[in-house]
Design a protein around this motif. Structure first.
Motif, PDB file in Angstrom:
ATOM      1  N   THR A   1      63.224  -5.074  39.086  1.00  0.00           N
ATOM      2  CA  THR A   1      63.605  -6.401  39.558  1.00  0.00           C
ATOM      3  C   THR A   1      64.823  -6.272  40.459  1.00  0.00           C
ATOM      4  O   THR A   1      65.523  -5.244  40.451  1.00  0.00           O
ATOM      5  CB  THR A   1      63.942  -7.347  38.392  1.00  0.00           C
TER       6      THR A   1
ATOM      7  N   GLU B   1      59.326 -11.767  42.545  1.00  0.00           N
ATOM      8  CA  GLU B   1      60.658 -12.316  42.262  1.00  0.00           C
ATOM      9  C   GLU B   1      60.733 -13.784  42.682  1.00  0.00           C
ATOM     10  O   GLU B   1      61.287 -14.619  41.973  1.00  0.00           O
ATOM     11  CB  GLU B   1      61.723 -11.503  43.009  1.00  0.00           C
TER      12      GLU B   1
ATOM     13  N   ALA C   1      61.459  -3.566  43.244  1.00  0.00           N
ATOM     14  CA  ALA C   1      61.357  -5.015  43.151  1.00  0.00           C
ATOM     15  C   ALA C   1      60.324  -5.542  44.143  1.00  0.00           C
ATOM     16  O   ALA C   1      60.428  -5.307  45.347  1.00  0.00           O
ATOM     17  CB  ALA C   1      62.726  -5.647  43.416  1.00  0.00           C
TER      18      ALA C   1
END
Length: 345
Positions: A135, A230, A225
């Motif tokens: 992330t 996200e 990520a």
């Protein structure tokens, strides 16, 4: 406010202008019946970056897909967003692939831009040497190479960081570089351990370091990520972003039939690219240095590409633009685009 976004107003130098790439023109073709009221244009110039959004444009040029609109169709590449803006405002191209916020910015500044669709909905990853970082928050305190300061994908990075309480310039060590390919080179030459890249630069980096296809014992690079995931997680929305599409500029905007033909041809060429990824890769590699057919094919497999006409993309664009307005109105030229922006032609 947010002076790191001031590159949106940076003028293009003469040297940069002279660096525009060109490709040989295709043979002229006859006009169809609908053009009987006026001769077809001598040439339509399509322009785009070394990114997956340009693949359909290149296919359109190679297959003479706009033969009813123009005698010749050619593709030329733009290297960075400043060059894009110069081309849009200086009449150097007729149809340009561009980030959605750039289209809104130019429209609001009276530059004469008609955004036709949104076709790129997800192609950004932080590529990393550390497989454990999944992330954006996992990269806190780390150096990340980021291209196009103040433009996509830097804008997305900053929005996603701020949404989770991170200061994008204090909580990360951002190393800005001019282009995605330069960020990729820093990564594969081990001068940085993480880079924010868009396809096909992501796939190219994985291929160059033999980190793909999956199955190697110890791949050097990893998709870290996923910026689209996200976005979906942080904003509680679908994991897709209205990042880029194609826009008409200049006199072409006053020709509804031509705009419809361009929009239709782009969608058809995108469908062809998705159905023939290696052929599309070979075609794209002929026009853009450094790309390989395999990397383009990999990119097509993982990128969210969907040619959505602008009216149908309006809701997602308005939400995205709302986030940009809250962060820095200058990204959109100081205001949200009006309703007319969403009804080109």
């Amino acid at each position: 406010m947010h002076d790191h976004f001031l590159s949106l107003q940076t003028p293009l130098s003469r040297r940069q202008a002279l660096a525009l790439l060109a490709v040989p023109m295709a043979a002229p073709l006859a006009a169809p019946a609908w053009a009987a009221t006026g001769a077809p244009l001598p040439q339509i110039t399509l322009a785009g970056p070394p990114a997956i959004v340009s693949a359909p444009l290149i296919h359109m040029a190679e297959t003479h897909a706009l033969q009813g609109v123009a005698q010749r169709t050619v593709f030329t590449a733009w290297r960075d967003p400043d060059q894009l803006r110069m081309m849009a405002m200086g009449g150097k191209a007729d149809v340009l692939a561009m980030p959605s916020n750039v289209a809104a910015n130019l429209y609001n500044r009276g530059a004469g831009v008609a955004l036709l669709n949104i076709s790129t909905w997800g192609s950004q990853w932080v590529v990393t040497r550390d497989a454990a970082r999944k992330t954006l928050a996992d990269f806190k305190g780390e150096e990340i190479a980021v291209p196009f300061r103040g433009d996509m994908p830097d804008i997305v990075l900053q929005l996603l960081a701020a949404k989770q309480g991170l200061d994008p310039l204090r909580d990360f060590r951002i190393r800005y570089v001019p282009t995605p390919m330069e960020a990729m080179q820093l990564l594969i030459t081990r001068r940085v351990s993480h880079a924010l890249l868009s396809e096909p630069a992501v796939s190219l980096a994985l291929r160059k370091t033999r980190s793909f296809p999956v199955g190697l014992i110890a791949p050097e690079l990893h998709r870290g990520a996923d910026m689209q995931q996200e976005w979906g997680r942080l904003y509680q929305r679908p994991a897709r972003l209205p990042q880029a599409g194609i826009a008409a500029v200049g006199a072409l905007r006053a020709q509804p039939e031509a705009l419809a033909a361009v929009t239709r041809a782009y969608a058809q060429s995108l469908a062809w690219c998705r159905a023939h990824p290696m052929d599309c890769g070979r075609m794209m590699a002929r026009h853009i240095d450094l790309l390989t057919p395999e990397a383009v094919a990999d990119a097509i497999a993982v990128s969210q590409m969907d040619a959505v006409p602008l009216p149908q993309a309006r809701e997602e664009l308005e939400f995205f633009f709302g986030q940009l307005m809250a962060r820095n109105p200058g990204l959109l030229g100081g205001k949200l685009p009006p309703a007319a922006f969403y009804t080109p032609g």
